[in-house]
Design an enzyme around this catalytic site. Structure first.
Site, PDB file in Angstrom:
ATOM      1  N   LEU A  67     -13.619  -7.021   6.840  1.00 31.27           N
ATOM      2  CA  LEU A  67     -13.469  -8.231   7.641  1.00 31.27           C
ATOM      3  C   LEU A  67     -13.112  -7.886   9.073  1.00 31.27           C
ATOM      4  O   LEU A  67     -13.660  -8.446  10.019  1.00 31.27           O
ATOM      5  CB  LEU A  67     -12.399  -9.129   7.029  1.00 31.27           C
ATOM      6  N   ALA A  68     -12.194  -6.936   9.255  1.00 31.75           N
ATOM      7  CA  ALA A  68     -11.718  -6.625  10.599  1.00 31.75           C
ATOM      8  C   ALA A  68     -12.807  -5.948  11.437  1.00 31.75           C
ATOM      9  O   ALA A  68     -13.014  -6.301  12.595  1.00 31.75           O
ATOM     10  CB  ALA A  68     -10.480  -5.749  10.522  1.00 31.75           C
ATOM     11  N   GLY A  69     -13.505  -4.993  10.858  1.00 34.46           N
ATOM     12  CA  GLY A  69     -14.512  -4.254  11.617  1.00 34.46           C
ATOM     13  C   GLY A  69     -15.839  -4.986  11.699  1.00 34.46           C
ATOM     14  O   GLY A  69     -16.481  -5.020  12.754  1.00 34.46           O
ATOM     15  N   HIS A 290       1.865  -5.179  -6.208  1.00 29.84           N
ATOM     16  CA  HIS A 290       1.493  -6.488  -6.735  1.00 29.84           C
ATOM     17  C   HIS A 290       1.869  -6.585  -8.210  1.00 29.84           C
ATOM     18  O   HIS A 290       1.539  -5.696  -8.989  1.00 29.84           O
ATOM     19  CB  HIS A 290      -0.015  -6.670  -6.553  1.00 29.84           C
ATOM     20  N   ARG A 355       6.383 -11.623  -4.891  1.00 28.29           N
ATOM     21  CA  ARG A 355       5.766 -10.433  -5.483  1.00 28.29           C
ATOM     22  C   ARG A 355       6.731  -9.264  -5.647  1.00 28.29           C
ATOM     23  O   ARG A 355       6.751  -8.600  -6.677  1.00 28.29           O
ATOM     24  CB  ARG A 355       4.621  -9.951  -4.578  1.00 28.29           C
ATOM     25  N   HIS A 430      -1.034  -2.222  -3.870  1.00 17.15           N
ATOM     26  CA  HIS A 430      -2.062  -3.196  -3.592  1.00 17.15           C
ATOM     27  C   HIS A 430      -2.414  -3.266  -2.111  1.00 17.15           C
ATOM     28  O   HIS A 430      -3.547  -3.523  -1.738  1.00 17.15           O
ATOM     29  CB  HIS A 430      -1.524  -4.541  -4.070  1.00 17.15           C
ATOM     30  N   GLU A 454      -6.114  -4.146   8.151  1.00 19.31           N
ATOM     31  CA  GLU A 454      -5.068  -3.470   7.379  1.00 19.31           C
ATOM     32  C   GLU A 454      -4.697  -2.117   7.988  1.00 19.31           C
ATOM     33  O   GLU A 454      -3.611  -1.592   7.746  1.00 19.31           O
ATOM     34  CB  GLU A 454      -5.522  -3.309   5.914  1.00 19.31           C
TER      35      GLU A 454
HETATM   36  C1  LIG Z   1      -7.977  -6.388  -5.241  1.00 22.34           C
HETATM   37  C2  LIG Z   1      -7.519  -6.949  -3.942  1.00 22.34           C
HETATM   38  C3  LIG Z   1      -7.345  -8.325  -3.792  1.00 22.34           C
HETATM   39  C4  LIG Z   1      -6.924  -8.878  -2.582  1.00 22.34           C
HETATM   40  N1  LIG Z   1      -6.786 -10.222  -2.467  1.00 22.34           N
HETATM   41  C5  LIG Z   1      -6.438 -10.764  -1.261  1.00 22.34           C
HETATM   42  C6  LIG Z   1      -6.397 -12.183  -1.076  1.00 22.34           C
HETATM   43  O1  LIG Z   1      -6.651 -12.957  -1.995  1.00 22.34           O
HETATM   44  N2  LIG Z   1      -6.064 -12.662   0.135  1.00 22.34           N
HETATM   45  C7  LIG Z   1      -5.785 -11.834   1.181  1.00 22.34           C
HETATM   46  O2  LIG Z   1      -5.518 -12.339   2.267  1.00 22.34           O
HETATM   47  N3  LIG Z   1      -5.846 -10.497   1.044  1.00 22.34           N
HETATM   48  C8  LIG Z   1      -6.163  -9.940  -0.147  1.00 22.34           C
HETATM   49  N4  LIG Z   1      -6.221  -8.567  -0.281  1.00 22.34           N
HETATM   50  C9  LIG Z   1      -6.014  -7.713   0.896  1.00 22.34           C
HETATM   51  C10 LIG Z   1      -7.260  -7.710   1.780  1.00 22.34           C
HETATM   52  O3  LIG Z   1      -8.412  -7.807   0.991  1.00 22.34           O
HETATM   53  C11 LIG Z   1      -7.383  -6.457   2.628  1.00 22.34           C
HETATM   54  O4  LIG Z   1      -6.171  -6.165   3.230  1.00 22.34           O
HETATM   55  C12 LIG Z   1      -8.396  -6.649   3.745  1.00 22.34           C
HETATM   56  O5  LIG Z   1      -9.592  -7.143   3.242  1.00 22.34           O
HETATM   57  C13 LIG Z   1      -8.632  -5.359   4.509  1.00 22.34           C
HETATM   58  O6  LIG Z   1      -9.714  -5.548   5.396  1.00 22.34           O
HETATM   59  P1  LIG Z   1     -10.089  -4.460   6.485  1.00 22.34           P
HETATM   60  O7  LIG Z   1     -11.248  -4.990   7.212  1.00 22.34           O
HETATM   61  O8  LIG Z   1      -8.875  -4.123   7.276  1.00 22.34           O
HETATM   62  O9  LIG Z   1     -10.468  -3.151   5.668  1.00 22.34           O
HETATM   63  P2  LIG Z   1     -11.528  -2.874   4.488  1.00 22.34           P
HETATM   64  O10 LIG Z   1     -12.191  -4.090   4.022  1.00 22.34           O
HETATM   65  O11 LIG Z   1     -10.823  -2.024   3.498  1.00 22.34           O
HETATM   66  O12 LIG Z   1     -12.641  -2.024   5.203  1.00 22.34           O
HETATM   67  C14 LIG Z   1     -12.484  -0.688   5.532  1.00 22.34           C
HETATM   68  C15 LIG Z   1     -13.768  -0.209   6.149  1.00 22.34           C
HETATM   69  O13 LIG Z   1     -13.552   1.038   6.773  1.00 22.34           O
HETATM   70  C16 LIG Z   1     -14.542   1.956   6.382  1.00 22.34           C
HETATM   71  N5  LIG Z   1     -13.920   3.278   6.444  1.00 22.34           N
HETATM   72  C17 LIG Z   1     -12.717   3.660   5.967  1.00 22.34           C
HETATM   73  N6  LIG Z   1     -12.482   4.932   6.275  1.00 22.34           N
HETATM   74  C18 LIG Z   1     -13.557   5.381   6.943  1.00 22.34           C
HETATM   75  C19 LIG Z   1     -13.901   6.617   7.536  1.00 22.34           C
HETATM   76  N7  LIG Z   1     -13.063   7.661   7.515  1.00 22.34           N
HETATM   77  N8  LIG Z   1     -15.104   6.716   8.139  1.00 22.34           N
HETATM   78  C20 LIG Z   1     -15.956   5.655   8.193  1.00 22.34           C
HETATM   79  N9  LIG Z   1     -15.670   4.460   7.663  1.00 22.34           N
HETATM   80  C21 LIG Z   1     -14.483   4.322   7.053  1.00 22.34           C
HETATM   81  C22 LIG Z   1     -14.985   1.519   5.026  1.00 22.34           C
HETATM   82  O14 LIG Z   1     -16.294   1.978   4.799  1.00 22.34           O
HETATM   83  C23 LIG Z   1     -14.927   0.008   5.178  1.00 22.34           C
HETATM   84  O15 LIG Z   1     -16.116  -0.446   5.771  1.00 22.34           O
HETATM   85  C24 LIG Z   1      -6.646  -8.014  -1.493  1.00 22.34           C
HETATM   86  C25 LIG Z   1      -6.807  -6.636  -1.636  1.00 22.34           C
HETATM   87  C26 LIG Z   1      -7.227  -6.100  -2.843  1.00 22.34           C
HETATM   88  C27 LIG Z   1      -7.353  -4.616  -2.955  1.00 22.34           C
END
Ligand SMILES: Cc1cc2nc3c(=O)[nH]c(=O)nc-3n(C[C@H](O)[C@H](O)[C@H](O)COP(=O)(O)OP(=O)(O)OC[C@H]3O[C@@H](n4cnc5c(N)ncnc54)[C@H](O)[C@@H]3O)c2cc1C
Ligand code: SF4
Ligand code: FES
Lengths: 666, 247
Positions: A67-69, A290, A355, A430, A454
């Site tokens: 979502l962030a990227g 969690h 939690r 979690h 995150e």
């Molecule tokens: C099972 C589960 C349920 C959840 N439920 C909820 C919920 O209901 N509500 C809520 O608000 N939050 C929830 N969360 C938390 C939330 O989903 C995450 O914190 C959030 O989606 C993280 O998003 P992000 O974009 O920061 O990272 P991510 O979605 O983890 O994306 C990371 C990205 O970085 C890339 N990447 C990582 N390392 C490298 C590298 N070295 N080189 C190249 N690419 C790399 C990956 O390929 C990926 O594209 C949940 C988490 C889990 C695990």
């Protein structure tokens, strides 16, 4: 060469607790002062603009397509910047955001139940146990409403009511209904929205996508982040990518515990490599555990599965009163021999305590020998989550309507029918609230290196409320970063760089050397065996409950394990093909360094706060005790060098709007 | 339980592959299929043989990264993803073949890993709604009837795993594409680009080398998210309409 990483056995002189040095305090200099509801507007106004004609000449690397990227790449592409986007999976749509189930918060107040931006702000600061920055959290609450509008316009199929308007639910013990959801697949639907927006920009030529690429190093030139070194995971080629700014949106590091609800590939490498190049790491020990996950079934377990905590709304949690009953069929244990421990200890909140409390109490009853399910090691690690009463009260159809997909998932994984036998649950790692330190602009301590989602430490303090990580990821990606990064990019384009520049060549050479080293050790132990052992240490000593003695032991164990890793790991295969063992080895090598820093951070924070409980800091009746006088700060750690010790910089947290209170759920 | 695995090994995209037999012992029925392969890989590693490459990430049935042909069935004998398949679906003494997805549009990279980027390119061709960040109207300004929202959601559940293609004798991507056409086509926000979307996506699909649909239905039976065949009818209807309107 930056490969081996043993820290000397005898502590360096002059260190605090023999483990770290204390440096200058730091602070955020970007958030405007004044009324909190005007700060973000002021910052947007003051941030320099970039003329549309110049944007194409400015390049941004974004690591991560969650979502962030993904949101940031799409938005910066639409604005006309030249974007390169990276993920390690075979498609940006598979980032781990996809796994989020429960929902996303937004202060829309569609239910007219007294919600507001201020209330969401207040709840989030309180939920984080007063360890987050007020300005950041207020901004998060403020832009939350835009997120829903944006996602609906993209076609995200949120749950709706019969009249066609959006439905909301209350989530995670909050008293208003502000959570938007798409059945149990909210993360998937939000991510597909961002992914489609991203692919639209790929088609438009503003974003170039690099799937199956892993970032292994950040390039810092004259103190500024100017690119990354990445490995093409298919061909094994080590590539240099240069740009005017770099964004890390690489997710959380929960896999340092080996078992977690994170995806198999989730890693700390991107942020850890940046840390080693000068980016401070904020609050590394803040992890969220969690309470409602499916327990470990055996030694072969590769990951843990979360079940939405909404199950606690209707399920009752218990263990047998007597350890002797733990092997019995739960249906044969009479009511008077059951201990509904959450209802007993917290009569007013019962099974709906936050939690952290639900998790810790589950650990306590299992430590007492009253856990249920298979023995893993010396203990049974599980408690019952019982739907018997709900099934009587609501009928099986009504339960299935509400929780059917979760109960089916449980049955698929455990082979047990939850409509007949109580489910077993146990806490699991979690989410990681810690991450790279960033200022209000989401810029790290390396100029030009921004961190979102995150991967940064920013908005959740010591504990995250449900449905707020999705909100933060999309807030950062769609609405915050695109404004703050322009203030930085307006100073560019920066000096032209090429791959022969000394700093670039050095970064690349260090990656080549590390890959070569990992493949040449050819020892006796697999990468997974090291990862599992590290995970056990972290879970035992740096998990739900921590003590000084345990943490000191963990630090010694981790140092020993890291040392052995670099002598005895066995990674087969070649550098120039798809090599999944090599990928894992690099990630585990970084976890072995992060794990130590997490323990040092946990050790120095002698208070119980948010998601973590410190044995030495509890009230008379065993509840968490926070120490605002000593610890109301962000711990931002600076890398101390290969053989040095980390340096602690404190950012004092000032509360102008929310009053600090001890949480109580009794 | 003890099993005999016959697994496709292929060193690289251009090398020739072959089935290799591996006996595995003491497999617990609580293991997932991929955990069983993890165990085998640990044994191979200990013996100095390169582990078998296969894709997985979330291991909870939602990211779409995993996908194996297990004894001739995409994702194996149950209606679920490979990562959610557990060993209790097998019996002691079974012989199980494990192969990658086979389709021209999904070339093999190594062992059981294939390249599915053709799916991304189909989305690039039109699988989106154009709504720049910040340009969205207030979410409640356009109500969506619940039945339409529910149907859009049902179709949006597709995880892009590619099992439908692997299961189809023609290696057609119509179920995947139909799911996206239906998801976006049910929503008021998806209407302005509806005609162009279907025409461009179908054209990209054909260009990638996916086959045509001859209504066999294997795709839908293999789909872990139970996407129904009628999304393909929807796609065909939308395509006819769009062509008639001169798109
Ligand atoms: C099972 C589960 C349920 C959840 N439920 C909820 C919920 O209901 N509500 C809520 O608000 N939050 C929830 N969360 C938390 C939330 O989903 C995450 O914190 C959030 O989606 C993280 O998003 P992000 O974009 O920061 O990272 P991510 O979605 O983890 O994306 C990371 C990205 O970085 C890339 N990447 C990582 N390392 C490298 C590298 N070295 N080189 C190249 N690419 C790399 C990956 O390929 C990926 O594209 C949940 C988490 C889990 C695990
Ligand atoms: S339609 Fe089903 S089988 Fe095909 S990609 Fe989507 S989820 Fe997989
Ligand atoms: S690994 Fe994510 S769906 Fe199987």
């Amino acid at each position: 060469m930056t490969t081996t990483s043993t820290t000397p056995d005898s502590p360096l002189p002059g260190l605090v607790h023999g483990l770290y040095a204390e440096g200058e305090p730091i602070r955020d200099t970007k958030a405007p002062t004044g009324p909190i509801d005007r700060r973000w507007n002021t910052r947007k106004f003051e941030a320099s603009l970039v003329n549309p004609a110049n944007r194409r000449k400015l390049s941004v690397i974004i690591v991560g397509t969650g979502l962030a990227g993904g949101a940031a790449a799409a938005t910066l592409g639409e604005a006309g910047y030249n974007v390169k986007s990276f993920c390690y999976q075979d498609s940006p749509r598979r980032a781990h955001s996809i796994a989020a189930q429960g929902g996303i918060n937004a202060a829309k107040n569609y239910k007219e139940d007294g919600d507001s931006v201020y209330r969401l702000f207040y709840d989030t600061v309180k939920g984080g146990d007063y360890r987050s920055r007020e300005s950041n959290v207020y901004r998060l609450a403020e832009v939350s409403t835009n997120i829903i509008d944006q996602c609906v316009a993209q076609g995200v199929p949120f749950a709706r009511e019969y009249g066609g308007l959006l439905d909301n639910r209350s989530f995670g013990g909050v008293q208003v209904s502000r959570t938007f959801y798409a059945r149990g697949q909210t993360g998937q639907q939000l991510l597909i929205g961002a992914y489609q927006a991203l692919e639209r920009q790929v088609a438009a030529g503003t974003v170039e996508m690099f799937n199956r690429h892993e970032m292994l190093e950040v390039v810092v030139v004259d103190g500024k982040a100017r690119g990354i070194i990445a490995r093409d995971l298919v061909t094994g080629e080590i590539e240099t990518h240069l740009a005017d700014a770099v964004v890390l949106a690489s997710g959380g590091y929960g896999n340092v515990f080996y078992l977690s609800t994170n995806a198999m590939g989730s890693n700390v490498t991107a942020t850890w490599r940046a840390h080693r190049k000068g980016a401070y790491f904020g609050n590394p020990c803040y992890t969220q555990i969690h309470p409602t996950c499916i327990p470990v079934a055996g030694e072969h377990q590769s990951k843990l599965t979360l079940m939405s905590e909404s199950l606690r709304n209707d399920g009752r949690i218990w263990v047998p009163k007597n350890a002797a009953d733990c092997e019995k069929d739960p249906r044969e244990i009479p009511e008077e021999d059951r201990d509904y421990y959450l209802e007993r200890i917290y009569p007013s909140f019962g099974n709906l305590v936050p939690r952290d409390i639900a998790s810790r109490q589950a650990k306590n009853v299992c430590d007492e020998g009253r856990g249920v399910g298979p023995k893993v090691g010396d203990f049974r690690r599980g408690v019952y989550l019982d739907f018997t009463d709900a099934l009587k009260r609501m009928s099986a159809e009504a339960v299935a309507e509400k929780y059917g997909n979760l109960l089916d998932m449980y049955q698929r994984i455990t082979g047990e029918n939850p409509y007949e036998v109580p489910m077993r649950i146990y806490p699991a790692v979690h989410y990681t609230m810690g991450g790279l330190w960033v200022d209000y602009d989401l810029q790290s301590s390396i100029p030009g290196l921004f961190v979102t989602g995150e991967a940064n430490f920013s908005d959740h303090g010591a504990n995250r409320l449900g449905a707020s990580a999705l909100m933060q990821g999309l807030a950062d990606g769609y609405f915050v970063l695109p404004h703050t990064i322009r203030d930085y990019l307006a100073k560019g384009p920066f000096d032209k760089l090429d791959e022969s520049h000394e700093a670039v060549a050095e970064a690349r050479a260090s990656v080549d050397a590390r890959v070569a080293k990992l493949l040449s050790i050819n020892g006796d132990r697999s990468v997974d065996s090291f990862h599992k052992e590290l995970g056990n240490i972290m879970w035992e000593y740096c998990g739900m409950e921590r003590s000084e003695e345990g943490l000191r032991k963990a630090i010694d164990l981790i140092r020993g394990l890291r040392d052995e890793f670099w002598r005895n790991v066995k990674v087969l295969g070649a550098a120039d093909t798809l090599n999944q063992s090599l990928e894992k080895a690099g990630r585990v090598a970084d976890f072995l360094e992060l794990g130590e820093l997490m323990c040092i951070d946990a050790l120095h924070r002698r208070e119980s706060c948010g998601g973590h409980f410190r044995a030495e800091s509890q009230t008379e009746d065993g509840e968490a005790l926070r120490h605002d006088d000593e610890f109301a700060y962000v711990a931002a750690w600076e890398w101390g060098g290969q053989d040095g010790a980390p340096v602690l910089h404190k950012e004092d947290l000032v509360y102008e709007f929310v009053e600090l209170k001890q949480r109580s759920y009794k | 339980m003890n099993l005999t695995l016959k697994i496709w090994r292929q060193a690289g995209p251009t090398t020739k592959g072959e089935m290799v037999t591996y006996p595995v012992t003491e497999i617990s029925e609580d293991m997932s299929f991929l955990e069983m392969l993890d165990v085998l890989n640990e044994q191979l590693n200990a013996r100095g043989e390169e582990p078998i490459a296969f894709d997985s990430d979330c291991r909870e049935g939602i990211c779409g990264m995993c996908g194996l042909m297990i004894s001739g069935k995409a994702h194996g004998p149950e209606v679920t993803t490979t990562c959610q398949l557990h060993m209790r679906s097998f019996s002691d003494g079974d012989e199980i073949t494990v192969e990658p997805w086979r389709a021209d549009a999904f070339p093999v990279i190594k062992d059981l890993v294939v390249d599915r980027s053709s799916f991304d390119r189909i989305i690039q061709a039109g699988g989106f709604i154009s709504a720049n960040t910040g340009s969205a109207p207030e979410a409640h300004s356009v109500p969506v009837p619940k039945d339409k929202a529910d149907r859009a959601f049902m179709a949006a559940a597709c995880i892009g795993c590619g099992a439908c293609v692997a299961a189809c004798p023609n290696a057609s991507g119509m179920l995947f594409m139909g799911a996206k056409i239906t998801h976006l086509g049910e929503l008021p926000q998806g209407q302005p680009e509806r005609d162009a979307r279907v025409v461009n996506m179908v054209s990209q699909h054909d260009h990638e080398g996916f086959g045509g649909c001859t209504n066999i239905g294997e795709c839908s039976s293999a789909c872990p998210k139970e996407i129904p065949l009628d999304v393909i009818n929807q796609l065909n209807k939308d395509l006819r309409g769009a062509l008639m309107r001169g798109e």
